[in-house]
Design a protein around this motif. Structure first.
Motif, short mmCIF file in Angstrom:
data_model
loop_
_atom_site.label_atom_id
_atom_site.label_comp_id
_atom_site.label_asym_id
_atom_site.label_seq_id
_atom_site.Cartn_x
_atom_site.Cartn_y
_atom_site.Cartn_z
N GLN A 129 -1.99 -0.72 8.69
CA GLN A 129 -1.04 -1.65 9.32
C GLN A 129 0.40 -1.10 8.81
O GLN A 129 0.68 -0.03 9.68
N GLU A 130 1.48 -1.59 7.91
CA GLU A 130 2.59 -0.90 8.00
C GLU A 130 2.61 0.25 6.96
O GLU A 130 3.75 1.08 6.86
N ASP A 131 1.71 0.28 5.94
CA ASP A 131 1.44 1.62 4.92
C ASP A 131 0.82 2.94 5.92
O ASP A 131 0.15 2.89 6.52
N TYR A 132 1.67 4.08 5.53
CA TYR A 132 1.17 5.08 5.81
C TYR A 132 1.31 6.26 5.08
O TYR A 132 1.94 6.32 4.05
N ARG A 133 0.54 7.27 5.06
CA ARG A 133 0.81 8.61 4.38
C ARG A 133 0.54 9.96 5.43
O ARG A 133 -0.69 9.87 6.11
N GLN B 76 -2.86 5.63 8.40
CA GLN B 76 -2.15 4.51 8.87
C GLN B 76 -3.04 3.15 8.53
O GLN B 76 -4.09 3.20 9.09
N GLU C 274 4.76 9.06 2.41
CA GLU C 274 4.35 8.02 2.12
C GLU C 274 5.34 6.53 2.42
O GLU C 274 6.42 6.98 2.11
N ASP D 245 5.98 2.33 3.79
CA ASP D 245 5.55 1.14 4.19
C ASP D 245 6.98 0.23 4.60
O ASP D 245 7.70 0.72 4.93
N GLN E 224 9.22 -1.22 3.14
CA GLN E 224 10.18 -1.17 2.29
C GLN E 224 10.98 -0.03 2.19
O GLN E 224 12.24 0.09 2.14
#
Length: 201
Positions: free
Chosen positions: A69-73, A67, A88, A90, A92
């Motif tokens: 911030q707002e992005d994750y995998r 993780q 994956e 974010d 959006q």
């Protein structure tokens, strides 16, 4: 469509969690200091295992979650490396890549994961619960903490969240055993490896 392996012993594995720490009177300063420290974590990574029981179905999966911030995998895979998928996301939206390299898109990870694997897991909430804090999207009920200010249990959006064990990571206690339940769905996560980075570090 990928193949997933129901594991009959998942129920026994879930039942083997330790009892949560005892609750007591928590100084407001302890709660505030801990919350401030958790809010500074904007990048983290974990490796672990997750057991999911949904009615008569059960899964026992490995998980690696990154993780920023707002992005994750998030990578999930079953016994013997079968059925590996990657989520994956974010701010959006989210995409899923299956073991055959098929790519699928949706607005939220829960519906995408369930549609292509049959696995029902509250990914959006786990992002916060896994740090030992609450999901800011929902009100908190029946919140309990131990004498160190750590959450031991909380209810959010009909999810019952229990934290049964914490581990020390870079001077901060983070959960390495937690479970979430709603109706006949139960998810138990065991974290084997933690790596965190605070804002500005």
């Amino acid at each position: 469509m990928m193949r997933w392996w129901p594991v009959l012993i998942a129920g026994a594995w879930l039942a083997g969690c330790a009892a949560p720490p005892e609750s007591g009177t928590v100084p407001a300063q302890s709660r505030e200091q801990r919350q401030q420290a958790l809010e500074q974590i904007d990048t983290w990574r974990l490796k672990g295992r997750v057991a999911i029981i949904n009615g008569s179905e059960a899964w026992h999966l490995n998980v690696e979650w990154q993780q920023r911030q707002e992005d994750y995998r998030i990578e999930l895979w079953g016994p013997f490396g079968s059925g590996r998928v990657q989520l994956e996301g974010d701010g959006q939206g989210v995409r899923l890549i299956d073991s055959d390299q098929g790519v699928y898109y949706a607005d939220d990870p829960e519906s995408l994961l369930y549609a292509h694997t049959g696995v029902n897991m509250p990914v959006s909430g786990l992002r916060y619960w896994i740090l030992g804090t609450t999901d800011p999207r929902y009100a908190s009920q029946q919140s309990r903490r131990d004498q160190a200010g750590r959450l031991t249990a909380v209810q959010q959006a009909d999810w019952q969240v229990a934290f049964s064990r914490y581990t020390r990571v870079d001077g901060l206690d983070l959960p390495d055993r937690l479970s979430v339940e709603r109706q006949d769905l139960r998810v138990k996560m065991v974290v084997d490896y933690w790596q965190v980075s605070a804002s500005g570090s």
